[in-house]
Write a protein that holds these residues in place. Structure first.
Motif, PDB file in Angstrom:
ATOM      1  N   HIS A  51       1.180  -1.158  -0.175  1.00  0.00           N
ATOM      2  CA  HIS A  51      -0.011  -0.297   0.545  1.00  0.00           C
ATOM      3  C   HIS A  51       1.074   1.259   0.023  1.00  0.00           C
ATOM      4  CE1 HIS A  51      -4.667  -2.255   1.749  1.00  0.00           C
ATOM      5  NE2 HIS A  51      -3.688  -2.547   0.439  1.00  0.00           N
ATOM      6  N   PRO A  52       1.898   1.600   0.849  1.00  0.00           N
ATOM      7  CA  PRO A  52       2.726   2.608   0.292  1.00  0.00           C
ATOM      8  C   PRO A  52       3.311   3.252  -0.629  1.00  0.00           C
ATOM      9  CG  PRO A  52       2.828   1.722   2.400  1.00  0.00           C
ATOM     10  CD  PRO A  52       2.787   0.362   1.776  1.00  0.00           C
ATOM     11  N   ARG A  53       3.852   1.904  -1.771  1.00  0.00           N
ATOM     12  CA  ARG A  53       3.433   2.299  -2.716  1.00  0.00           C
ATOM     13  C   ARG A  53       3.559   2.441  -3.815  1.00  0.00           C
ATOM     14  NH1 ARG A  53       7.510  -3.380  -2.831  1.00  0.00           N
ATOM     15  NH2 ARG A  53       7.985  -2.224  -5.506  1.00  0.00           N
ATOM     16  N   LEU A  54       1.465   2.526  -3.670  1.00  0.00           N
ATOM     17  CA  LEU A  54       0.571   2.798  -4.589  1.00  0.00           C
ATOM     18  C   LEU A  54       0.434   4.468  -4.612  1.00  0.00           C
ATOM     19  CD1 LEU A  54      -2.284   0.445  -3.476  1.00  0.00           C
ATOM     20  CD2 LEU A  54      -0.560   0.203  -5.750  1.00  0.00           C
ATOM     21  N   ASP A  55      -0.003   4.599  -6.074  1.00  0.00           N
ATOM     22  CA  ASP A  55      -0.078   6.356  -6.294  1.00  0.00           C
ATOM     23  C   ASP A  55      -0.871   6.807  -5.211  1.00  0.00           C
ATOM     24  OD1 ASP A  55       2.506   6.323  -7.752  1.00  0.00           O
ATOM     25  OD2 ASP A  55       0.667   6.282  -9.735  1.00  0.00           O
ATOM     26  N   GLY A  56      -1.967   5.918  -4.319  1.00  0.00           N
ATOM     27  CA  GLY A  56      -3.271   7.268  -3.830  1.00  0.00           C
ATOM     28  C   GLY A  56      -3.115   5.695  -2.846  1.00  0.00           C
ATOM     29  N   LYS A  57      -4.574   6.116  -2.372  1.00  0.00           N
ATOM     30  CA  LYS A  57      -5.324   5.181  -1.822  1.00  0.00           C
ATOM     31  C   LYS A  57      -5.573   3.901  -2.533  1.00  0.00           C
ATOM     32  CE  LYS A  57      -8.717   5.863   0.642  1.00  0.00           C
ATOM     33  NZ  LYS A  57      -9.541   6.077   1.556  1.00  0.00           N
ATOM     34  N   HIS A  58      -5.907   2.666  -1.633  1.00  0.00           N
ATOM     35  CA  HIS A  58      -5.989   1.442  -2.334  1.00  0.00           C
ATOM     36  C   HIS A  58      -6.809   1.037  -2.690  1.00  0.00           C
ATOM     37  CE1 HIS A  58      -7.531  -0.232   1.553  1.00  0.00           C
ATOM     38  NE2 HIS A  58      -6.732   0.521   2.121  1.00  0.00           N
ATOM     39  N   THR A  59      -7.684   2.080  -1.788  1.00  0.00           N
ATOM     40  CA  THR A  59      -9.296   1.299  -3.062  1.00  0.00           C
ATOM     41  C   THR A  59     -10.307   2.765  -3.882  1.00  0.00           C
ATOM     42  OG1 THR A  59      -9.626   3.348  -0.903  1.00  0.00           O
ATOM     43  CG2 THR A  59     -10.203   1.140  -0.942  1.00  0.00           C
ATOM     44  N   ASP A  60      -9.062   3.232  -4.458  1.00  0.00           N
ATOM     45  CA  ASP A  60      -8.221   3.678  -5.472  1.00  0.00           C
ATOM     46  C   ASP A  60      -8.560   3.115  -7.356  1.00  0.00           C
ATOM     47  OD1 ASP A  60      -8.665   5.506  -8.370  1.00  0.00           O
ATOM     48  OD2 ASP A  60      -7.669   7.619  -6.741  1.00  0.00           O
ATOM     49  N   MET A  61      -8.569   3.533  -8.383  1.00  0.00           N
ATOM     50  CA  MET A  61      -8.295   2.335  -9.511  1.00  0.00           C
ATOM     51  C   MET A  61      -6.736   3.207 -10.122  1.00  0.00           C
ATOM     52  SD  MET A  61     -10.937   2.888 -12.150  1.00  0.00           S
ATOM     53  CE  MET A  61     -10.366   2.716 -13.856  1.00  0.00           C
ATOM     54  N   ASN A  62      -6.809   4.480  -9.958  1.00  0.00           N
ATOM     55  CA  ASN A  62      -5.421   5.315 -10.468  1.00  0.00           C
ATOM     56  C   ASN A  62      -5.073   5.087  -8.931  1.00  0.00           C
ATOM     57  OD1 ASN A  62      -7.180   6.275 -12.503  1.00  0.00           O
ATOM     58  ND2 ASN A  62      -8.240   7.610 -11.155  1.00  0.00           N
ATOM     59  N   SER A  63      -4.870   4.331  -9.091  1.00  0.00           N
ATOM     60  CA  SER A  63      -3.416   4.377  -7.756  1.00  0.00           C
ATOM     61  C   SER A  63      -2.837   3.243  -8.581  1.00  0.00           C
ATOM     62  CB  SER A  63      -3.635   4.067  -5.968  1.00  0.00           C
ATOM     63  OG  SER A  63      -4.164   4.911  -5.390  1.00  0.00           O
ATOM     64  N   TYR A  64      -2.910   2.087  -9.248  1.00  0.00           N
ATOM     65  CA  TYR A  64      -2.249   1.367  -8.862  1.00  0.00           C
ATOM     66  C   TYR A  64      -1.493   1.772 -10.852  1.00  0.00           C
ATOM     67  CZ  TYR A  64      -4.798  -1.299  -5.721  1.00  0.00           C
ATOM     68  OH  TYR A  64      -5.522  -1.718  -4.584  1.00  0.00           O
ATOM     69  N   GLN A  65      -1.629   2.294 -11.225  1.00  0.00           N
ATOM     70  CA  GLN A  65      -1.153   2.489 -12.582  1.00  0.00           C
ATOM     71  C   GLN A  65       0.258   2.644 -12.979  1.00  0.00           C
ATOM     72  OE1 GLN A  65      -2.713   3.404 -15.107  1.00  0.00           O
ATOM     73  NE2 GLN A  65      -1.004   3.764 -16.475  1.00  0.00           N
ATOM     74  N   THR A  66       1.128   3.480 -11.975  1.00  0.00           N
ATOM     75  CA  THR A  66       2.066   3.260 -12.119  1.00  0.00           C
ATOM     76  C   THR A  66       2.889   2.104 -11.837  1.00  0.00           C
ATOM     77  OG1 THR A  66       2.419   6.143 -11.169  1.00  0.00           O
ATOM     78  CG2 THR A  66       4.583   4.547 -10.883  1.00  0.00           C
ATOM     79  N   LEU A  67       2.748   1.042 -11.144  1.00  0.00           N
ATOM     80  CA  LEU A  67       3.672  -0.373 -10.355  1.00  0.00           C
ATOM     81  C   LEU A  67       2.924  -1.318 -11.607  1.00  0.00           C
ATOM     82  CD1 LEU A  67       3.164  -0.087  -6.844  1.00  0.00           C
ATOM     83  CD2 LEU A  67       5.219   0.346  -8.293  1.00  0.00           C
ATOM     84  N   PHE A  68       1.823  -0.793 -11.996  1.00  0.00           N
ATOM     85  CA  PHE A  68       0.879  -2.070 -12.772  1.00  0.00           C
ATOM     86  C   PHE A  68       0.089  -1.159 -14.257  1.00  0.00           C
ATOM     87  CE2 PHE A  68       0.581  -2.872  -8.367  1.00  0.00           C
ATOM     88  CZ  PHE A  68       1.160  -4.342  -8.347  1.00  0.00           C
TER      89      PHE A  68
END
Length: 172
Positions: A132-149
């Protein structure tokens, strides 16, 4: 003589994917934008279960979506506390196929996608603390996964559970 414009009807497949919770929904929605975009000729509805046990999620999904006609139905659940055989049978009897995140949970699967080892002694909470700390925001926001995935990572992943969700969205 004027040419007649032909109107073609396309057959659309409707798909329901129910994840355990809001983070599952966010990640599957992130995948959906690549593998089942609006123009793909299929409709995919991604929902979050209410969390809790696999049996509760199965029962809630059956009850909540009974009246809606979907061509295909999937439940995406954690494998650390998988459904019992009776719960799996109930899901199948109600038209659901089950995908289990592996290893352990969504976060374990995503760490595996990144090539990171998931140790047997780690709990789901440990894996959440790692990811979770590596995501681009809250883990419940789909946009948070864009950079890593990004799409290319998801398209070529060797993680079987993420690959299974991708195949469902691609309707393969």
């Amino acid at each position: 003589m004027a040419k007649r414009k032909q109107i073609r009807k396309t057959v659309s497949t409707s798909l329901l994917v129910v994840g355990e919770g809001a983070d599952d929904k966010a990640f599957i929605d992130h995948m959906k934008r690549f593998f089942c975009p609006r123009s793909c000729g299929r409709t995919a509805k991604v929902e979050a279960g209410d969390g809790g046990s696999a049996g509760n999620i199965i029962q809630n999904a059956i009850r909540s979506f009974k009246a809606v006609d979907y061509d295909k139905r999937y439940l995406v659940l954690d494998s650390d506390l998988p459904p019992t055989n009776a719960e799996m049978k109930k899901a199948h009897q109600n038209g659901y196929k089950i995908i289990l995140w592996s290893p352990q949970c969504l976060e374990g699967a995503l760490l595996d996608v990144l090539g990171e080892r998931v140790n047997d002694h780690e709990t789901s909470q440990d894996l959440k603390r790692r990811l979770h700390p590596r995501l681009d925001g809250k883990h419940t926001d789909m946009n948070s996964y864009q950079t890593l995935f990004p799409e290319d990572i998801l398209a070529t992943t060797k993680n079987q559970s993420v690959g299974s969700v991708k195949k469902v969205l691609l309707d393969k």
